[in-house]
Write a protein that holds these residues in place. Sequence first.
Motif, PDB file in Angstrom:
ATOM      1  N   LEU A 224       0.818  -1.207   0.000  1.00  0.00           N
ATOM      2  CA  LEU A 224       0.000   0.000   0.000  1.00  0.00           C
ATOM      3  C   LEU A 224       0.850   1.255   0.000  1.00  0.00           C
ATOM      4  O   LEU A 224       0.462   2.277  -0.582  1.00  0.00           O
ATOM      5  CB  LEU A 224      -0.923   0.002   1.227  1.00  0.00           C
ATOM      6  N   ALA A 225       2.009   1.189   0.636  1.00  0.00           N
ATOM      7  CA  ALA A 225       2.883   2.356   0.699  1.00  0.00           C
ATOM      8  C   ALA A 225       3.489   2.693  -0.649  1.00  0.00           C
ATOM      9  O   ALA A 225       3.932   3.822  -0.862  1.00  0.00           O
ATOM     10  CB  ALA A 225       3.990   2.125   1.725  1.00  0.00           C
ATOM     11  N   HIS A 226       3.504   1.731  -1.568  1.00  0.00           N
ATOM     12  CA  HIS A 226       4.174   1.956  -2.846  1.00  0.00           C
ATOM     13  C   HIS A 226       3.273   1.737  -4.055  1.00  0.00           C
ATOM     14  O   HIS A 226       3.763   1.781  -5.192  1.00  0.00           O
ATOM     15  CB  HIS A 226       5.405   1.041  -2.964  1.00  0.00           C
ATOM     16  N   HIS A 227       1.984   1.494  -3.831  1.00  0.00           N
ATOM     17  CA  HIS A 227       1.083   1.251  -4.957  1.00  0.00           C
ATOM     18  C   HIS A 227      -0.225   2.015  -4.778  1.00  0.00           C
ATOM     19  O   HIS A 227      -0.668   2.265  -3.652  1.00  0.00           O
ATOM     20  CB  HIS A 227       0.786  -0.246  -5.106  1.00  0.00           C
ATOM     21  N   ASP A 228      -0.811   2.372  -5.896  1.00  0.00           N
ATOM     22  CA  ASP A 228      -2.111   3.033  -5.912  1.00  0.00           C
ATOM     23  C   ASP A 228      -3.197   1.982  -5.741  1.00  0.00           C
ATOM     24  O   ASP A 228      -3.268   1.040  -6.539  1.00  0.00           O
ATOM     25  CB  ASP A 228      -2.290   3.787  -7.233  1.00  0.00           C
ATOM     26  N   PRO A 229      -4.059   2.087  -4.733  1.00  0.00           N
ATOM     27  CA  PRO A 229      -5.047   1.033  -4.488  1.00  0.00           C
ATOM     28  C   PRO A 229      -6.100   0.905  -5.579  1.00  0.00           C
ATOM     29  O   PRO A 229      -6.675  -0.167  -5.750  1.00  0.00           O
ATOM     30  CB  PRO A 229      -5.693   1.458  -3.155  1.00  0.00           C
ATOM     31  N   LEU A 230      -6.365   1.969  -6.338  1.00  0.00           N
ATOM     32  CA  LEU A 230      -7.414   1.907  -7.356  1.00  0.00           C
ATOM     33  C   LEU A 230      -6.921   1.214  -8.619  1.00  0.00           C
ATOM     34  O   LEU A 230      -7.572   0.303  -9.133  1.00  0.00           O
ATOM     35  CB  LEU A 230      -7.908   3.320  -7.699  1.00  0.00           C
ATOM     36  N   THR A 231      -5.775   1.618  -9.122  1.00  0.00           N
ATOM     37  CA  THR A 231      -5.290   1.110 -10.409  1.00  0.00           C
ATOM     38  C   THR A 231      -4.277  -0.015 -10.280  1.00  0.00           C
ATOM     39  O   THR A 231      -4.022  -0.725 -11.244  1.00  0.00           O
ATOM     40  CB  THR A 231      -4.646   2.248 -11.205  1.00  0.00           C
ATOM     41  N   LEU A 284     -13.020   5.279 -15.362  1.00  0.00           N
ATOM     42  CA  LEU A 284     -12.208   5.968 -16.359  1.00  0.00           C
ATOM     43  C   LEU A 284     -10.733   5.904 -15.995  1.00  0.00           C
ATOM     44  O   LEU A 284      -9.874   5.645 -16.859  1.00  0.00           O
ATOM     45  CB  LEU A 284     -12.667   7.425 -16.478  1.00  0.00           C
ATOM     46  N   LEU A 285     -10.414   6.120 -14.721  1.00  0.00           N
ATOM     47  CA  LEU A 285      -9.015   6.072 -14.292  1.00  0.00           C
ATOM     48  C   LEU A 285      -8.409   4.684 -14.522  1.00  0.00           C
ATOM     49  O   LEU A 285      -7.266   4.563 -14.985  1.00  0.00           O
ATOM     50  CB  LEU A 285      -8.914   6.440 -12.815  1.00  0.00           C
ATOM     51  N   LYS A 286      -9.169   3.638 -14.198  1.00  0.00           N
ATOM     52  CA  LYS A 286      -8.644   2.283 -14.387  1.00  0.00           C
ATOM     53  C   LYS A 286      -8.449   1.967 -15.869  1.00  0.00           C
ATOM     54  O   LYS A 286      -7.460   1.326 -16.249  1.00  0.00           O
ATOM     55  CB  LYS A 286      -9.585   1.268 -13.731  1.00  0.00           C
ATOM     56  N   ALA A 287      -9.374   2.428 -16.700  1.00  0.00           N
ATOM     57  CA  ALA A 287      -9.232   2.202 -18.139  1.00  0.00           C
ATOM     58  C   ALA A 287      -8.017   2.955 -18.688  1.00  0.00           C
ATOM     59  O   ALA A 287      -7.247   2.428 -19.496  1.00  0.00           O
ATOM     60  CB  ALA A 287     -10.500   2.640 -18.865  1.00  0.00           C
ATOM     61  N   MET A 288      -7.840   4.200 -18.242  1.00  0.00           N
ATOM     62  CA  MET A 288      -6.683   4.977 -18.692  1.00  0.00           C
ATOM     63  C   MET A 288      -5.378   4.341 -18.221  1.00  0.00           C
ATOM     64  O   MET A 288      -4.397   4.288 -18.962  1.00  0.00           O
ATOM     65  CB  MET A 288      -6.773   6.411 -18.159  1.00  0.00           C
ATOM     66  N   ALA A 289      -5.369   3.847 -16.978  1.00  0.00           N
ATOM     67  CA  ALA A 289      -4.173   3.192 -16.444  1.00  0.00           C
ATOM     68  C   ALA A 289      -3.809   1.965 -17.268  1.00  0.00           C
ATOM     69  O   ALA A 289      -2.624   1.718 -17.562  1.00  0.00           O
ATOM     70  CB  ALA A 289      -4.407   2.797 -14.986  1.00  0.00           C
ATOM     71  N   ALA A 290      -4.808   1.192 -17.674  1.00  0.00           N
ATOM     72  CA  ALA A 290      -4.551   0.001 -18.488  1.00  0.00           C
ATOM     73  C   ALA A 290      -3.978   0.389 -19.851  1.00  0.00           C
ATOM     74  O   ALA A 290      -3.035  -0.247 -20.348  1.00  0.00           O
ATOM     75  CB  ALA A 290      -5.839  -0.800 -18.658  1.00  0.00           C
ATOM     76  N   ARG A 291      -4.510   1.443 -20.457  1.00  0.00           N
ATOM     77  CA  ARG A 291      -4.017   1.867 -21.768  1.00  0.00           C
ATOM     78  C   ARG A 291      -2.589   2.403 -21.677  1.00  0.00           C
ATOM     79  O   ARG A 291      -1.765   2.164 -22.565  1.00  0.00           O
ATOM     80  CB  ARG A 291      -4.946   2.924 -22.352  1.00  0.00           C
ATOM     81  N   ILE A 292      -2.308   3.140 -20.614  1.00  0.00           N
ATOM     82  CA  ILE A 292      -0.948   3.660 -20.430  1.00  0.00           C
ATOM     83  C   ILE A 292       0.034   2.503 -20.259  1.00  0.00           C
ATOM     84  O   ILE A 292       1.131   2.518 -20.819  1.00  0.00           O
ATOM     85  CB  ILE A 292      -0.895   4.608 -19.218  1.00  0.00           C
TER      86      ILE A 292
END
Length: 668
Positions: A224-231, A284-292
């Motif tokens: 959790l300290a090094h990762h975004d919980p949503l994406t 939208l954020l998760k979809a954008m994260a996957a595309r990136i």
Amino acid sequence: MPAMNEARGHASAWVTRWPLLGVLFGLLLIAGGASWHVWRTTIGIESQLPIASLENERDLGVLLQDVRSVRAQLELLLLRADESRLQAARLAIDVARTRARDSRPLLLPDQYARQLDIVRAELERALDAFESGLGPPPDNERLSAARGPINRAAIASKQLFDDVAGHSMMQLQAQGHTLARFRTSLAELLLFVLGASAGLAALILMLRKTLHARLAAERRLEHLAHHDPLTGLGNRTQFRMWLEDACLLAGQHGRSRRFALLLLDLDRFKDVNDSYGHDAGDALLKAMAARISIAAGPRGRVARLGGDEFALLLPSSDTAAAGAVAETLVEALARPVAWAGLELYCGASVGLAACPEDGGGAQELVTNADLALYRAKAAGRSRWQGYTRELRDALAVRRALESELRRALGSDEFELYYQPQLALASQRLAGVEALLRWRHPVRGLIPPGEFIPLAEETGLIVPLGVLVLNLACRQIRAWREAGLTPPRVAVNLATAQFLNGNLADTVAQLLAGYDIEHAALEFEVVERTLLDRNQGAVLEQLTALHAAGALIALDDFGTGYASLAHLKLFPVHRLKIDRSFVADIHRDPGDEAIVRAIVQLGHAFGLEVIAEGVESVAQLEFLRLHGCDLVQGYLYARPLPADEISAWVRDGRRPPEAQALPGRRSEG
């Protein structure tokens, strides 16, 4: 091993002559192992004990009742959650300590009594070590260190049990111990052994459970300290570590470890979030994260820095290769995202900096990529921009200007110029528009196009707006004190001035201070302000101003996407045709049609229509022919300082000495 075999042989023989002793020795052998599974095997054995046939059965019965009670509590607790297992460990600790401290001396041969003292001492050390690890506060290192004392106590206990079980009954009797006393002593020892063994078993179990749980918790916290919980992407902390490592390797190995840094901002994410809610925003954020992540490839490292900001590290990439990835990102993120039967559009702007070309340190690269991102957004968004030296030079100029602007707010460097607004039917002065000018002590008069955008970006537009209101009210009062009838003064309002929710109160306080009524002012609002996501705040403040008597003009009408519903909703009394439509109305049929439509639309809603940027007679005649109510532009006058506009105010029209200035564009 021989000792154990001998012990089992003696125990087998005793079961035949003395069933109770066989059971007791069996219990001793079972309890001697500090294992949870061995402890479980003792459940129910005490029900086999023929207590009624024993000598001293009262004392022994009490002891065995204690055994049942302790075992029942331990069994119940050990089968529950970890918190209850902790209670079980502490209960076993208390039982063992109580028996070690309070029980009467066991009637065993001296050699076994000494061994028992050793077991008690080892047990105390084991319990102390484990309790120290449990805390509070908990200490994983101390818990781990408790394994040694626990193991030593278990070995000492087992050795005692093996020795007692291996000692023949004849040898015990020869030393003067009666069977009854030996039975009682053995039962007493049994209770101590059960408490000690249960405690050791619980300790080992708790040690394993606690350390495992804490290790898992530490791993979860580390993640959790090094990762975004949503994406699931790295977060800002993780990305900073990646970037610093990459800079270190690039510094050590040169261009062989070159890389590129890309910073991304989603362009219209807040609009989606505000319009459709956080569920849509998260999707939208998760979809954008996957595309990136797909665009980054298997070697790229992607992080979400927060909100709608992302970052990407591309190893072994120069500016050209990273630019190709940036172009791919812009195209990929511009595609819609399907959600709940809707298509969500966002898009992204990208800033790029390469190492070592654009910097060698982490902070330098972030700053340069951020400069490039800022330029991409300023150029219209949904595009990418690489870092150049010119961007840093422009930033230095911008920062210097911002510093000067902040300083000027506290000094007397700003003044208002006024451009006349005339009624076409009478050619008389109907109002003036107040336009801010900055008279810099070194640079002279700085045009508004140079500092107003900066003020809007930095939030300085709000105090500047208050300054404009003060200057306008001061001039109105000066005209009245000079015996003149001031025209209505139009003041421009920025979107930011509506957001703090007290614009109407600020205006009321200023007007009261100068003893001026609201009707003396007209507030011009650009069309895009009505379309802002904070539309509710804008409507509330405009309604309050209108109710107090101020007039509202919709500036730059036709350049945005305001609908007829907006004209009904907002308390607008005048439409202002943007100069871009006026410039070519005598040459461009499209502009002619737009101007005619705006005039007809305004009149249909009962609104006045004013055209700005009127610079030629041909433009004037077209507007007059199609019923435009008012005009403003260089055909009549440029923006004038207060002393020059006063002649217009005195005469109510263009004074004879004023000359038209054809061919000059009006100023904002």
